[in-house]
Motif scaffolding. Structure first.
Motif, mmCIF file in Angstrom:
data_model
loop_
_atom_site.group_PDB
_atom_site.id
_atom_site.type_symbol
_atom_site.label_atom_id
_atom_site.label_comp_id
_atom_site.label_asym_id
_atom_site.label_seq_id
_atom_site.Cartn_x
_atom_site.Cartn_y
_atom_site.Cartn_z
ATOM 1 N N ALA A 41 0.834 -1.205 0.000
ATOM 2 C CA ALA A 41 0.000 0.000 0.000
ATOM 3 C C ALA A 41 0.869 1.257 0.000
ATOM 4 C CB ALA A 41 -0.932 -0.008 1.220
ATOM 5 N N ARG A 42 1.932 1.222 0.771
ATOM 6 C CA ARG A 42 2.829 2.388 0.819
ATOM 7 C C ARG A 42 3.491 2.614 -0.535
ATOM 8 N NH1 ARG A 42 5.288 4.098 5.670
ATOM 9 N NH2 ARG A 42 7.369 3.608 4.903
ATOM 10 N N ALA A 43 3.919 1.535 -1.172
ATOM 11 C CA ALA A 43 4.595 1.669 -2.468
ATOM 12 C C ALA A 43 3.606 2.120 -3.549
ATOM 13 C CB ALA A 43 5.230 0.334 -2.851
ATOM 14 N N ARG A 44 2.379 1.561 -3.486
ATOM 15 C CA ARG A 44 1.417 1.795 -4.556
ATOM 16 C C ARG A 44 0.760 3.163 -4.486
ATOM 17 N NH1 ARG A 44 -2.868 -2.826 -6.309
ATOM 18 N NH2 ARG A 44 -0.927 -4.010 -6.090
ATOM 19 N N PHE A 45 0.466 3.649 -3.250
ATOM 20 C CA PHE A 45 -0.338 4.872 -3.125
ATOM 21 C C PHE A 45 0.455 6.068 -2.602
ATOM 22 C CE2 PHE A 45 -3.176 1.201 -2.601
ATOM 23 C CZ PHE A 45 -4.008 1.400 -3.694
ATOM 24 N N GLY A 46 1.709 5.858 -2.268
ATOM 25 C CA GLY A 46 2.524 6.981 -1.805
ATOM 26 C C GLY A 46 2.048 7.585 -0.491
ATOM 27 N N ILE A 47 1.491 6.773 0.369
ATOM 28 C CA ILE A 47 1.039 7.274 1.674
ATOM 29 C C ILE A 47 2.226 7.431 2.604
ATOM 30 C CG2 ILE A 47 -1.285 6.330 1.493
ATOM 31 C CD1 ILE A 47 -0.245 3.916 3.136
ATOM 32 N N GLU A 48 2.023 8.158 3.695
ATOM 33 C CA GLU A 48 3.117 8.360 4.638
ATOM 34 C C GLU A 48 3.275 7.129 5.536
ATOM 35 O OE1 GLU A 48 5.391 10.599 4.845
ATOM 36 O OE2 GLU A 48 6.262 9.746 6.675
ATOM 37 N N ASN A 49 2.159 6.720 6.121
ATOM 38 C CA ASN A 49 2.275 5.616 7.074
ATOM 39 C C ASN A 49 0.934 4.897 7.186
ATOM 40 O OD1 ASN A 49 3.477 3.901 8.821
ATOM 41 N ND2 ASN A 49 4.033 5.465 10.343
ATOM 42 N N ALA A 50 0.989 3.674 7.691
ATOM 43 C CA ALA A 50 -0.243 2.900 7.889
ATOM 44 C C ALA A 50 -0.003 1.867 8.971
ATOM 45 C CB ALA A 50 -0.645 2.214 6.587
ATOM 46 N N ARG A 51 -1.086 1.512 9.659
ATOM 47 C CA ARG A 51 -1.015 0.422 10.645
ATOM 48 C C ARG A 51 -2.301 -0.381 10.582
ATOM 49 N NH1 ARG A 51 1.194 1.964 16.527
ATOM 50 N NH2 ARG A 51 1.067 -0.311 16.662
ATOM 51 N N CYS A 52 -2.166 -1.626 10.987
ATOM 52 C CA CYS A 52 -3.354 -2.475 11.078
ATOM 53 C C CYS A 52 -3.198 -3.376 12.296
ATOM 54 C CB CYS A 52 -3.516 -3.318 9.805
ATOM 55 S SG CYS A 52 -4.910 -4.455 9.877
ATOM 56 N N VAL A 53 -4.250 -3.451 13.087
ATOM 57 C CA VAL A 53 -4.250 -4.373 14.239
ATOM 58 C C VAL A 53 -5.496 -5.240 14.144
ATOM 59 C CG1 VAL A 53 -4.090 -4.617 16.740
ATOM 60 C CG2 VAL A 53 -3.155 -2.583 15.641
ATOM 61 N N HIS A 54 -5.313 -6.546 14.336
ATOM 62 C CA HIS A 54 -6.438 -7.486 14.271
ATOM 63 C C HIS A 54 -6.577 -8.168 15.617
ATOM 64 C CE1 HIS A 54 -9.289 -10.339 12.690
ATOM 65 N NE2 HIS A 54 -9.198 -9.813 11.482
ATOM 66 N N ARG A 55 -7.810 -8.329 16.061
ATOM 67 C CA ARG A 55 -8.042 -9.020 17.324
ATOM 68 C C ARG A 55 -7.983 -10.531 17.148
ATOM 69 N NH1 ARG A 55 -10.953 -7.235 21.647
ATOM 70 N NH2 ARG A 55 -10.326 -9.282 22.401
ATOM 71 N N VAL A 56 -7.558 -11.249 18.188
ATOM 72 C CA VAL A 56 -7.768 -12.696 18.290
ATOM 73 C C VAL A 56 -8.470 -12.961 19.613
ATOM 74 C CG1 VAL A 56 -5.885 -13.544 16.829
ATOM 75 C CG2 VAL A 56 -5.418 -12.932 19.203
ATOM 76 N N GLY A 57 -9.124 -14.119 19.694
ATOM 77 C CA GLY A 57 -9.837 -14.474 20.913
ATOM 78 C C GLY A 57 -11.333 -14.233 20.753
ATOM 79 N N THR A 58 -12.023 -14.168 21.888
ATOM 80 C CA THR A 58 -13.480 -14.054 21.879
ATOM 81 C C THR A 58 -13.899 -12.590 21.893
ATOM 82 O OG1 THR A 58 -13.623 -16.132 23.064
ATOM 83 C CG2 THR A 58 -15.580 -14.724 23.111
ATOM 84 N N LEU A 59 -14.786 -12.219 20.949
ATOM 85 C CA LEU A 59 -15.260 -10.837 20.859
ATOM 86 C C LEU A 59 -16.776 -10.783 21.009
ATOM 87 C CD1 LEU A 59 -12.390 -10.700 19.436
ATOM 88 C CD2 LEU A 59 -13.310 -8.726 18.215
#
Lengths: 281, 157
Positions: free
Chosen positions: B67-85
């Motif tokens: 995504a950074r290479a393709r769209f020239g954005i500055e920064n990005a993060r992603c967090v995914h939960r595990v366990g019971t929600l």
């Protein structure tokens, strides 16, 4: 009077160095090492029991056998021997480890023939260091109290017990008959001698299960010895064993932490994960 | 810096957003995936997430690098939960900061789509009637049984 002889196959170990259950290992004929040891002892004794820890009672390798459960934790083989003696104090016990791939009929016949019930025990002298071999030996009822006292004094090495007890020591008919296989390397060396065809083609693969496959396998991971050459053959083999509902067409596969091709050749120590259809987010 | 990660506890959204604040960025876009109470006609009461974390983290980092290479954005993060929600919990959070809004929107969309399709993450739904099932797996297995010729490529990149 000679006491009745019962058999005790030791299968309560944690197989830490083998990294998988030594009792479940197979060298030939699809027979586990535990089943082979029980069968080997049976002709010589009135009955055979398997020594287990409480948490091993229901596992698939052990549950078919009569069992004697350790009464104390983390004491090693001596816990199994003393538990058996406590349960049948009048009996003599032929104690046998289940990790002796080279054990042969001559070695068993000779021990049976040379048993001296006026001693505390009859055992072989190790061909390596001349010390008693405590895990293919006959313990007479008279050894029960001294062995319990030895354990109560905080000592756990059955070899040292036999050294200080009145033990009849025999020379082994074959030098390597009592060599044990403790590590994966030992296992493969023994396999190369006992079953060279299998040794050439089989490999140890670690498999981790996730999500639906984890539930259907009933486990998170296992190490297995397989002749499967690729992940595709491995999944076919596992489907014989587990009620997997997912066809390989819907799965992806990872080997050693990277997505991999289904026809990638597998080698020993590879870690394989079959990846069910994903649903993140 | 770690741009993709898993969490077994509720996400601190303010802290995540703060970590992307940057003087060069005029735009910030975030996507939150929430636990909703229905799916495919069933009343959902709870979700369970499980991941092959070693591979998923590697692949998640790769998605963000793309995504950074393709769209020239500055920064990005992603967090995914595990366990019971539980219902309304945040299951996944994607944040993107960029000089301008257009690349931030597009990169955010790219990251969540790729994460959903490529990462070894699984979701088990628990239903009001007491049933439960692994999303994309149970129907897949049933479909494979009924229609062996069916194309099952949907869940794979």
């Amino acid at each position: 009077m000679t006491a009745q002889l019962l058999g005790l196959v030791l299968a309560g170990g944690r197989s830490t160095r083998m990294q998988r259950d030594k009792a479940a290992l197979q060298y030939r004929d699809g027979q586990t090492q535990l089943a082979a040891a029980v069968a080997a002892l049976r002709p010589f004794v009135a009955d055979v029991f398997v020594s287990v820890r409480a948490d091993q009672r229901d596992d698939s390798t052990r549950r078919e056998f009569k069992q004697i459960v350790d009464q104390i934790d983390s004491a090693g083989p001596i816990a199994g021997i003393t538990a058996a003696q406590a349960e049948h104090p009048q009996a003599a016990w032929w104690v046998l480890a289940c990790d002796l791939p080279f054990l042969d009929a001559a070695t068993l016949d000779h021990l049976a023939a040379q048993r001296d019930s006026s001693c505390d025990a009859t055992a072989y002298r190790s061909s390596h260091d001349g010390l008693p071999e405590p895990l293919c030996a006959i313990y007479e009822p008279r050894s029960r109290e001294p062995l319990a006292a030895f354990l109560a004094a905080g000592r756990q090495c059955p070899r040292k017990f036999l050294l200080q007890a009145n033990t009849r020591l025999l020379a082994a008919p074959h030098a390597h008959a009592l060599d044990n296989a403790n590590t994966s390397e030992d296992y493969w060396q023994a396999m190369a001698k006992l079953n060279p065809t299998q040794a050439d083609t089989a490999r140890d693969i670690h498999v981790q299960y996730f999500a639906l496959l984890r539930e259907q396998a009933g486990r998170r991971e296992q190490t297995l010895t397989t002749t499967a050459r690729t992940p595709r053959e491995l999944y076919d083999e596992l489907r014989q064993q587990y009620p997997f509902t997912l066809s390989p067409d819907v799965l992806r596969v990872a080997v050693n932490g990277e997505f991999a091709d289904w026809s990638r050749p597998l080698s020993t120590a590879d870690a394989v994960v079959f990846i069910p259809p994903v649903a993140g987010g | 810096m770690t741009r993709f990660s898993f969490s077994s506890t509720p996400l601190d959204i303010a802290a995540l957003q703060g970590s992307l604040r940057d003087v060069t960025c005029g735009g910030f876009v975030a996507f939150e995936g929430w636990v909703r109470n229905h799916n495919e006609g069933q009343r959902v009461t709870q979700l369970e997430y499980e991941a092959f974390e070693a591979l998923a983290v590697k692949e998640g980092e790769q998605v963000i690098a793309e995504a950074r290479a393709r769209f020239g954005i500055e920064n990005a993060r992603c967090v995914h939960r595990v366990g019971t929600l539980d219902l309304t919990d945040v299951a996944v959070w994607v944040g993107v900061s960029a000089p301008h809004r257009d690349e931030a929107f597009r990169a955010c969309r790219y990251i969540i789509d790729e994460v959903k399709h490529r990462l070894p993450i699984w979701k088990k739904e628990h239903y009001e009637n007491g049933d439960s099932g692994w999303v994309n797996c149970e129907r897949c297995a049933a479909a494979a049984h009924d229609h062996p010729e069916h194309d099952h490529a949907h869940a794979h990149a």
